[in-house]
Design an enzyme around this catalytic site. Structure first.
Site, short mmCIF file in Angstrom:
data_model
loop_
_atom_site.label_atom_id
_atom_site.label_comp_id
_atom_site.label_asym_id
_atom_site.label_seq_id
_atom_site.Cartn_x
_atom_site.Cartn_y
_atom_site.Cartn_z
N ASP A 310 0.82 -1.22 0.00
CA ASP A 310 0.00 0.00 0.00
C ASP A 310 0.85 1.27 0.00
OD1 ASP A 310 -2.96 -0.80 0.26
OD2 ASP A 310 -1.97 -2.06 1.73
N TYR A 394 -9.41 -1.27 2.28
CA TYR A 394 -9.09 -1.13 3.70
C TYR A 394 -8.89 0.33 4.09
CZ TYR A 394 -8.50 -5.82 5.63
OH TYR A 394 -8.72 -7.08 6.14
CO CO Z 1 -7.14 -7.98 7.01
#
Ligand code: CO
Length: 648
Positions: A310, A394
């Protein structure tokens, strides 16, 4: 999701006051002008990263009055027509390009994903005949109701992928614009997309499974049901205001001081963390940040390539949220804005990106003495410096805590949406069923913290401390002995270590030239959580690319060029860069200017309770003074006003 505003040149702030202050809007614009004058900003050029190129430590720490360091910016420039990728450094001080290196995609990989990639990808994939045919076979004929997710590709040595700037695109059904698409993955089909040619070069169509149907719309009353009515308000008030002061980027609280930085790639950065002790400013950490994270997924079928870096591939700072008082943060909050740039290097301000506040943290210390009758209690409190970011499915909160007793904690809060697939049925070991027919693969979230330690100065070393019981013997006749084992990690190769919960393993950063009142080295100890590091097979492509995640600890000799644990260029990098390469020279780290790198994070076996939106899961590590002070440094903390004034 991210409240950004274009900055007008008039609003741009003045030249920063400290060499470590983050790049300002004015800096970015000055850098753009230099790049443009050098002919590097053709119409097809995008900024895949743009940020402060921090001056080296010796320049920052140079004696007052010496020449201030060159103010430099680093830009990753991508030509979206030719695919040429370049790493460019400009000096704002000197008004010129300092260096420019063109990447070789086969050995260097690709620059990070840019904003434009998302839009281009969805438009072109939806129009691709082969992909449409794959969708139609699954009964999905209205492509306007299919959302695409462009995912970083990794590097697997496939002949038709070599040298391409590409993503792999998965699909989700979104029945209406408010539908929660993660509920409805279209499994078994992926479009491999060339971001420069702007076309699908391969459609992988391996199997068909029903698209899970149950709604995951957690803000739909039909899904969440009637809201609770019996939660009464909690209000946090500090009638005299908070106890910290913020002067520009310099933050002071109790005995702590530090500088706050922010970067599009790393997000929040902390600099020159020091603690005052009887009027003496004692340096502790020169720079603390989380310069990489990887989320490798464990499903060996079809989705074998899922592993997202990320930070290095998507830039967590760029996706920082604008925080809202009362929702994201409670109490007396000070916010700092963050300035990043868009694909064109134009500054954008993320309002309220960094949150600074104090929290009560329960009991600091307490004792009722059975001999003298004294009953005393003190409240612990912590300073919290944090930001939140959204990267795809996320959401991650990055929190740093500073306590009255010299403890530092780093905590990551993980929330948001699980990455979903269709559940194959039976007891599939690589995934969990979280809604009917909806699977969430087992995965890891592995973070790397870079801690440039300066425990009472630059000369530091690291000891590994294990504890064990001892066999019965002449010195231990009743077998009760517990001892510590102290091992100095003398070189970089010796310091590539794994945690060991069974031995209570910790790592102690000691000064090699400063001692405490017992004549022993002053130190700070790193307490790891000791969760499993990277579980992928050591021969796997992801192990090569995420080498940093194969060990919990690395220690390197400070080198200003060694900033990123998976290397400078992570996207599609074939592997071997970063920490494994940094330690190849096996430098001496005993009594040197050293950097600790700590890998931590959970192996996530998804639960039904993590769906449709995941309650925060936490991970992190702790640093505690160990003989840094001569005794408990909080005896001078007063009892709370109006309470426990005299416990006798
Ligand atoms: Co996770």
């Amino acid at each position: 999701m991210t409240d950004t505003a274009l900055v007008s040149p008039d609003a741009a702030d003045a030249h920063p006051g400290h060499p470590l202050d983050p790049a300002s809007a004015a800096d970015y614009q000055a850098g753009r002008r230099i790049l443009a004058a050098a002919g590097l900003l053709a119409e097809s050029v995008r900024f895949a990263y743009y940020g402060l190129d921090e001056p080296a430590k010796d320049e920052v720490l140079a004696a007052p009055g010496s020449q201030p360091p060159d103010r430099r910016l680093r830009a990753f420039l991508l030509d979206v027509h030719s695919g040429e990728s370049a790493d460019v450094v400009v000096s704002l001080t000197r008004g010129q390009v300092v260096s420019r290196r063109v990447l070789d995609p086969r050995s260097d990989g690709q620059l990070p994903i840019i904003n434009e990639d998302f839009a281009v990808c969805e438009e072109v994939v939806r129009a691709d005949p082969q992909w449409r045919a794959a969708m139609a076979r699954r009964g999905l004929t209205d492509v306007s109701k299919i959302r695409t997710c462009p995912l970083t590709a990794g590097s697997f040595g496939a002949a038709d992928e070599e040298g391409r700037r590409m993503v792999r695109v998965l699909a989700f059904v979104q029945a209406d614009p408010h539908d929660y698409a993660w509920s409805h993955p279209v499994d078994g089909v992926a479009a491999y997309f060339d971001l420069i040619e702007r076309r699908v070069f391969r459609v992988v169509d391996e199997f068909e499974r029903p698209v899970p149907a149950e709604s995951g719309n957690y803000d739909d009353p039909a899904v969440h049901g009637p809201l609770r009515t019996d939660l009464r308000p909690i209000e946090i008030t500090q009638p005299d205001g908070p106890s910290f002061t913020l002067d520009g980027t310099r933050l002071r609280w109790q005995n702590w001081s530090m500088r706050i930085g922010f970067d599009a790639r790393e997000g929040l950065t902390l600099h020159q963390i020091a603690i005052a002790d009887n009027g003496r400013e004692r340096p502790l950490i020169y720079r603390a940040s989380l310069p990489e994270m990887v989320v490798p997924y464990g499903d060996p079928a079809f989705r074998y390539w899922q592993a997202y870096f990320d930070t290095g591939e998507y830039l967590v700072g760029k996706w920082a949220n604008s925080l809202e008082l009362g929702c994201d943060c409670l109490g007396e909050i000070a916010y700092l804005d963050a300035t990043i740039t868009d694909d064109f290097g134009e500054p954008r301000v993320i309002r309220n990106a960094i949150c600074i506040h104090e929290e009560d943290y329960g009991i600091l210390w307490k004792h009722t003495d059975i001999f003298n009758g004294s009953a005393q209690s003190r409240r612990q409190r912590r300073l919290v410096v944090s930001f939140f970011t959204t990267v795809g499915n996320y959401d991650y909160g990055f929190y740093w805590y500073f306590y009255l007793d010299g403890t530092i904690e780093c905590e990551i809060k993980m929330t948001g949406a699980l990455f979903t697939a269709a559940y194959p049925g039976g007891d599939y070991p690589y995934s969990s069923e979280v809604a009917p027919g909806l699977g969430a693969p087992v995965h890891q979230h592995l973070f790397s913290a870079r801690l440039d330690m300066t425990v009472d100065g630059l000369a530091n070393a690291v000891d590994e401390i294990d504890v064990s019981g001892c066999p019965v013997g002449p010195d231990n006749p009743y077998g009760n002995a517990i001892r510590q084992h102290v091992t100095r990690l003398g070189t970089e190769s010796q310091a590539a270590r794994r945690a060991d919960a069974a031995r209570g393993r910790t790592w102690r950063v000691v000064s090699t030239d400063q001692v405490n009142r017992f004549g022993r080295p002053v130190s700070y100890t790193l307490y790891p959580e000791a969760a499993p590091p990277l579980l992928a097979d050591p021969s796997s492509p992801v192990s090569a690319r995420a080498g940093f995640a194969t060990r919990h600890l690395w220690v390197t000799r400070y080198d200003p060029a060694q900033r990123y644990p998976a290397g400078d260029f992570v996207n599609q990098h074939p592997g071997g860069a970063g920490l494994p390469a940094f330690i190849a020279g096996d430098r001496d780290i005993d009594g040197a200017d050293i950097v600790l790198w700590h890998t931590f994070g959970p192996t996530h076996v998804p639960r039904p309770e993590d769906w449709p939106v995941m309650p925060v899961a936490r991970c992190g590590f702790t640093l505690k003074p160990t003989g840094f002070f001569g005794r408990n440094p909080t005896l001078d903390v007063p009892p709370p006003a109006g309470h426990c004034q005299d416990g006798r």
